[in-house]
Design a protein around this motif. Structure first.
Motif, PDB file in Angstrom:
ATOM      1  N   GLY A  30       0.832  -1.211   0.000  1.00  0.00           N
ATOM      2  CA  GLY A  30       0.000   0.000   0.000  1.00  0.00           C
ATOM      3  C   GLY A  30       0.854   1.243   0.000  1.00  0.00           C
ATOM      4  N   TRP A  31       0.501   2.197   0.876  1.00  0.00           N
ATOM      5  CA  TRP A  31       1.274   3.428   1.030  1.00  0.00           C
ATOM      6  C   TRP A  31       2.142   3.299   2.273  1.00  0.00           C
ATOM      7  N   GLY A  32       3.131   2.400   2.212  1.00  0.00           N
ATOM      8  CA  GLY A  32       4.089   2.297   3.290  1.00  0.00           C
ATOM      9  C   GLY A  32       3.651   1.482   4.499  1.00  0.00           C
ATOM     10  N   ARG A  33       2.633   0.599   4.357  1.00  0.00           N
ATOM     11  CA  ARG A  33       2.239  -0.243   5.498  1.00  0.00           C
ATOM     12  C   ARG A  33       3.326  -1.259   5.747  1.00  0.00           C
ATOM     13  N   ASN A  34       3.951  -1.178   6.907  1.00  0.00           N
ATOM     14  CA  ASN A  34       5.031  -2.070   7.307  1.00  0.00           C
ATOM     15  C   ASN A  34       4.413  -3.365   7.830  1.00  0.00           C
ATOM     16  N   LEU A  35       4.338  -4.361   6.971  1.00  0.00           N
ATOM     17  CA  LEU A  35       3.751  -5.640   7.373  1.00  0.00           C
ATOM     18  C   LEU A  35       4.649  -6.402   8.336  1.00  0.00           C
ATOM     19  N   THR A  36       5.956  -6.221   8.208  1.00  0.00           N
ATOM     20  CA  THR A  36       6.895  -6.941   9.068  1.00  0.00           C
ATOM     21  C   THR A  36       6.677  -6.581  10.536  1.00  0.00           C
ATOM     22  N   ASP A  37       6.561  -5.295  10.841  1.00  0.00           N
ATOM     23  CA  ASP A  37       6.458  -4.845  12.228  1.00  0.00           C
ATOM     24  C   ASP A  37       5.022  -4.565  12.669  1.00  0.00           C
ATOM     25  N   VAL A  38       4.180  -4.105  11.759  1.00  0.00           N
ATOM     26  CA  VAL A  38       2.827  -3.680  12.122  1.00  0.00           C
ATOM     27  C   VAL A  38       1.790  -4.760  11.804  1.00  0.00           C
ATOM     28  N   GLY A  39       1.992  -5.460  10.682  1.00  0.00           N
ATOM     29  CA  GLY A  39       0.997  -6.448  10.263  1.00  0.00           C
ATOM     30  C   GLY A  39      -0.295  -5.774   9.847  1.00  0.00           C
ATOM     31  N   ILE A  40      -1.424  -6.475  10.046  1.00  0.00           N
ATOM     32  CA  ILE A  40      -2.738  -5.910   9.776  1.00  0.00           C
ATOM     33  C   ILE A  40      -3.628  -6.213  10.977  1.00  0.00           C
ATOM     34  N   SER A  41      -4.687  -5.447  11.108  1.00  0.00           N
ATOM     35  CA  SER A  41      -5.615  -5.645  12.224  1.00  0.00           C
ATOM     36  C   SER A  41      -6.596  -6.768  11.893  1.00  0.00           C
ATOM     37  N   TYR A  42      -7.311  -7.211  12.897  1.00  0.00           N
ATOM     38  CA  TYR A  42      -8.353  -8.221  12.692  1.00  0.00           C
ATOM     39  C   TYR A  42      -9.366  -7.725  11.664  1.00  0.00           C
ATOM     40  N   ASP A  43      -9.815  -6.468  11.809  1.00  0.00           N
ATOM     41  CA  ASP A  43     -10.806  -5.921  10.877  1.00  0.00           C
ATOM     42  C   ASP A  43     -10.267  -5.866   9.452  1.00  0.00           C
ATOM     43  N   GLU A  44      -8.993  -5.513   9.295  1.00  0.00           N
ATOM     44  CA  GLU A  44      -8.390  -5.492   7.959  1.00  0.00           C
ATOM     45  C   GLU A  44      -8.313  -6.904   7.385  1.00  0.00           C
ATOM     46  N   ALA A  45      -7.927  -7.869   8.215  1.00  0.00           N
ATOM     47  CA  ALA A  45      -7.858  -9.265   7.765  1.00  0.00           C
ATOM     48  C   ALA A  45      -9.241  -9.767   7.357  1.00  0.00           C
ATOM     49  N   LEU A  46     -10.255  -9.446   8.145  1.00  0.00           N
ATOM     50  CA  LEU A  46     -11.620  -9.871   7.833  1.00  0.00           C
ATOM     51  C   LEU A  46     -12.110  -9.218   6.540  1.00  0.00           C
ATOM     52  N   TYR A  47     -11.792  -7.948   6.349  1.00  0.00           N
ATOM     53  CA  TYR A  47     -12.164  -7.241   5.121  1.00  0.00           C
ATOM     54  C   TYR A  47     -11.537  -7.920   3.904  1.00  0.00           C
ATOM     55  N   LEU A  48     -10.243  -8.223   3.995  1.00  0.00           N
ATOM     56  CA  LEU A  48      -9.553  -8.899   2.891  1.00  0.00           C
ATOM     57  C   LEU A  48     -10.140 -10.282   2.647  1.00  0.00           C
ATOM     58  N   PHE A  49     -10.381 -11.025   3.733  1.00  0.00           N
ATOM     59  CA  PHE A  49     -10.962 -12.366   3.627  1.00  0.00           C
ATOM     60  C   PHE A  49     -12.311 -12.326   2.904  1.00  0.00           C
ATOM     61  N   ASN A  50     -13.189 -11.430   3.346  1.00  0.00           N
ATOM     62  CA  ASN A  50     -14.515 -11.352   2.716  1.00  0.00           C
ATOM     63  C   ASN A  50     -14.418 -10.981   1.239  1.00  0.00           C
ATOM     64  N   ASN A  51     -13.519 -10.077   0.897  1.00  0.00           N
ATOM     65  CA  ASN A  51     -13.314  -9.737  -0.519  1.00  0.00           C
ATOM     66  C   ASN A  51     -12.815 -10.947  -1.302  1.00  0.00           C
ATOM     67  N   ASP A  52     -11.904 -11.721  -0.705  1.00  0.00           N
ATOM     68  CA  ASP A  52     -11.354 -12.891  -1.384  1.00  0.00           C
ATOM     69  C   ASP A  52     -12.406 -13.988  -1.566  1.00  0.00           C
ATOM     70  N   VAL A  53     -13.305 -14.145  -0.601  1.00  0.00           N
ATOM     71  CA  VAL A  53     -14.388 -15.126  -0.737  1.00  0.00           C
ATOM     72  C   VAL A  53     -15.302 -14.727  -1.896  1.00  0.00           C
ATOM     73  N   VAL A  54     -15.684 -13.466  -1.955  1.00  0.00           N
ATOM     74  CA  VAL A  54     -16.538 -12.983  -3.054  1.00  0.00           C
ATOM     75  C   VAL A  54     -15.834 -13.181  -4.390  1.00  0.00           C
ATOM     76  N   HIS A  55     -14.544 -12.885  -4.433  1.00  0.00           N
ATOM     77  CA  HIS A  55     -13.778 -13.065  -5.673  1.00  0.00           C
ATOM     78  C   HIS A  55     -13.772 -14.533  -6.101  1.00  0.00           C
ATOM     79  N   ALA A  56     -13.529 -15.437  -5.161  1.00  0.00           N
ATOM     80  CA  ALA A  56     -13.509 -16.876  -5.485  1.00  0.00           C
ATOM     81  C   ALA A  56     -14.873 -17.331  -5.990  1.00  0.00           C
ATOM     82  N   GLU A  57     -15.927 -16.898  -5.323  1.00  0.00           N
ATOM     83  CA  GLU A  57     -17.276 -17.285  -5.751  1.00  0.00           C
ATOM     84  C   GLU A  57     -17.575 -16.751  -7.155  1.00  0.00           C
TER      85      GLU A  57
END
Length: 143
Positions: A30-57
């Motif tokens: 993204g715009w400098g999101r440090n995944l190594t140290d910061v990672g993502i939040s539960y809400d961000e993970a859930l948002y990505l997951f739901n988008n990926d499920v819709v994409h797969a379907e």
């Protein structure tokens, strides 16, 4: 932060939609999101997951004319396989897909069960999805 300051920060950081390693060795997105140290939040993970499920379907609806006619559980199994394997990986299961198309659930389950996928996903996931594919219901003892 004002919208102008956010825009300036975005310009300075630069946007990358695929992970990359930054100048100090941190995996970033993204715009400098440090995944190594910061990672993502539960809400961000859930948002990505739901988008990926819709994409797969949506991929399943696009690639398989018979997908519409499946019962709910079998649509969910095929969607889960697409989520796990990607559409190109799922398309590689030609004999299983042909068995599904003709309504041969025992044959489809056999083809799925006798693939490399079985050893890659582990016993619980394998048993759950193979059973649901064959019988069209979620086996409470396996889930």
């Amino acid at each position: 932060m004002t919208p102008l300051a956010k825009t300036i920060l975005q310009e300075h950081e630069g946007k990358r939609l695929m992970p990359y390693v930054d100048t100090v060795g941190k995996t970033t997105i993204g715009w400098g999101r440090n995944l190594t140290d910061v990672g993502i939040s539960y809400d961000e993970a859930l948002y990505l997951f739901n988008n990926d499920v819709v994409h797969a379907e949506n991929e399943c609806y696009t690639h398989f004319s018979w997908f519409y006619a499946l019962d709910e559980v079998r649509r969910e199994v095929i969607t889960m396989l697409c989520f796990n394997l990607g559409i190109n990986g799922l398309l590689g299961f030609k004999l299983m897909l042909k068995a599904i198309e003709r309504g041969d659930w025992t044959g489809a389950a056999w083809e799925l069960s006798n693939s490399q996928w079985k050893t890659q996903v582990g016993k619980e996931r394998h048993d759950c999805l193979v059973s649901a594919l064959e019988y069209g219901e979620w086996n409470k003892a396996i889930v």
